[in-house]
Design an enzyme around this catalytic site. Structure first.
Site, PDB file in Angstrom:
ATOM      1  N   LEU A 269       0.912  -1.119  -0.153  1.00  0.00           N
ATOM      2  CA  LEU A 269       0.056   0.044  -0.004  1.00  0.00           C
ATOM      3  C   LEU A 269       1.058   1.249   0.087  1.00  0.00           C
ATOM      4  O   LEU A 269       1.997   1.254   0.771  1.00  0.00           O
ATOM      5  CB  LEU A 269      -0.970   0.082   1.247  1.00  0.00           C
ATOM      6  CG  LEU A 269      -1.782  -1.047   1.415  1.00  0.00           C
ATOM      7  CD1 LEU A 269      -2.889  -1.098   2.538  1.00  0.00           C
ATOM      8  CD2 LEU A 269      -2.813  -1.079   0.371  1.00  0.00           C
ATOM      9  N   ASP A 270       0.613   2.164  -0.722  1.00  0.00           N
ATOM     10  CA  ASP A 270       1.436   3.406  -0.783  1.00  0.00           C
ATOM     11  C   ASP A 270       1.708   4.030   0.528  1.00  0.00           C
ATOM     12  O   ASP A 270       0.874   3.854   1.679  1.00  0.00           O
ATOM     13  CB  ASP A 270       0.591   4.635  -1.655  1.00  0.00           C
ATOM     14  CG  ASP A 270       0.529   4.082  -3.023  1.00  0.00           C
ATOM     15  OD1 ASP A 270       1.513   3.151  -3.670  1.00  0.00           O
ATOM     16  OD2 ASP A 270      -0.218   4.630  -3.661  1.00  0.00           O
ATOM     17  N   LYS A 271       2.545   4.890   0.795  1.00  0.00           N
ATOM     18  CA  LYS A 271       2.763   5.344   1.911  1.00  0.00           C
ATOM     19  C   LYS A 271       1.549   6.246   2.716  1.00  0.00           C
ATOM     20  O   LYS A 271       1.369   6.093   3.934  1.00  0.00           O
ATOM     21  CB  LYS A 271       3.922   6.374   2.110  1.00  0.00           C
ATOM     22  CG  LYS A 271       4.534   6.742   3.430  1.00  0.00           C
ATOM     23  CD  LYS A 271       5.921   7.518   3.023  1.00  0.00           C
ATOM     24  CE  LYS A 271       6.380   7.982   4.476  1.00  0.00           C
ATOM     25  NZ  LYS A 271       7.831   8.576   4.314  1.00  0.00           N
TER      26      LYS A 271
ATOM     27  N   HIS B   3      -0.043   2.647  -8.385  1.00  0.00           N
ATOM     28  CA  HIS B   3      -0.889   3.706  -8.236  1.00  0.00           C
ATOM     29  C   HIS B   3      -2.167   3.604  -8.989  1.00  0.00           C
ATOM     30  O   HIS B   3      -2.818   4.746  -9.467  1.00  0.00           O
ATOM     31  CB  HIS B   3      -0.184   5.223  -8.682  1.00  0.00           C
ATOM     32  CG  HIS B   3       0.718   5.524  -7.604  1.00  0.00           C
ATOM     33  ND1 HIS B   3       1.620   6.619  -7.838  1.00  0.00           N
ATOM     34  CD2 HIS B   3       1.092   5.045  -6.428  1.00  0.00           C
ATOM     35  CE1 HIS B   3       2.530   6.674  -6.564  1.00  0.00           C
ATOM     36  NE2 HIS B   3       2.156   5.630  -6.078  1.00  0.00           N
TER      37      HIS B   3
END
Length: 234
Positions: free
Chosen positions: A101-103, A183
């Site tokens: 998962l993105d930051k 993304h």
């Protein structure tokens, strides 16, 4: 497997601590007290007890983590906090996040040391469902929703696979995708003229985020949840 290694993997302490337990006579194998740490046992068929408690060996461990913002989906990083660091003493050797998962993305992340299952879940050919709760900058029109449901061009060779869309409000929705491109959710919303302001994953591979888990909290997966993941990865 060596007895002391088995006891360490059962999280009874460090190598020196479990050796002390063995010397103290607290450990039995098949009902017999043992005094040596280096004896070989069959972790699946031998009956090992410590302090009278039967120890059931798990070949792999599986955790559900509610990932908070600002933490990266990696096993280690010299500059940022990782999801593995949130496990503390439960982070046995070999555990890694299944996917990423993105930051700035929150929500459900599975952590395990079962490499085979992780490979199957992440394989593009298996199309494992992932559901996200989104807050967006602009409301979606019926045409926008239809495009998401049919697949949109995000600059790849092919459009995205059809997605599931469920509106929760004017600027809030659930989006279910079956891929894991870089993304992807943000790019999909950008493609229909909106931007993602907040992103939380609430479901992955047939299991749902436990609402009782606060940001940064985790728990072991239940037997049923593990079975669902295994079925998804077939």
């Amino acid at each position: 497997m060596r007895l002391d290694k088995f006891l360490c993997e059962m999280e009874l302490g460090s190598r020196s601590q479990v050796k002390a337990l063995i010397r103290q006579g607290a450990v039995t194998v098949n009902g017999m007290s043992v005094g040596k740490a280096d004896i070989q046992i069959d972790e699946f068929s031998d009956s090992v007890c410590c302090g009278g408690r039967l120890l059931i060996y798990q070949k792999y461990v599986y955790y559900m983590l509610n990932k908070p913002k600002g933490v990266i989906s990696a096993t280690e990083d010299p500059a940022a906090q990782t999801v593995i660091s949130l496990l503390g003493g439960d982070g046995r050797k070999g555990i890694f996040p299944v996917g990423r998962l993105d930051k700035d993305t929150t929500g459900l992340l599975v952590l395990t040391d079962d490499g085979e299952l992780a490979h199957r879940l992440l394989s593009p050919k298996n199309h494992v469902d992932k559901t996200y709760r989104l807050k967006i900058s602009k409301p979606l029109t019926e045409e926008n929703i239809s495009r998401l449901e049919q697949g949109v061009d995000i600059g790849e060779k092919r459009p995205t696979l059809p997605a599931g869309v469920a509106l929760l409000g004017e600027r809030e929705l659930l989006l279910t995708i079956r891929e894991g491109k870089y993304h992807q959710v943000k790019r999909m919303l950008h493609a229909v003229g909106s931007e993602v302001l907040d992103l939380e994953r609430i479901s992955f591979g047939g299991i749902n985020l436990d609402e009782r888990l606060g940001p940064g909290e985790y728990r072991k997966l239940t037997t049923e949840e593990i079975r669902r993941l295994q079925n998804e990865g077939i």
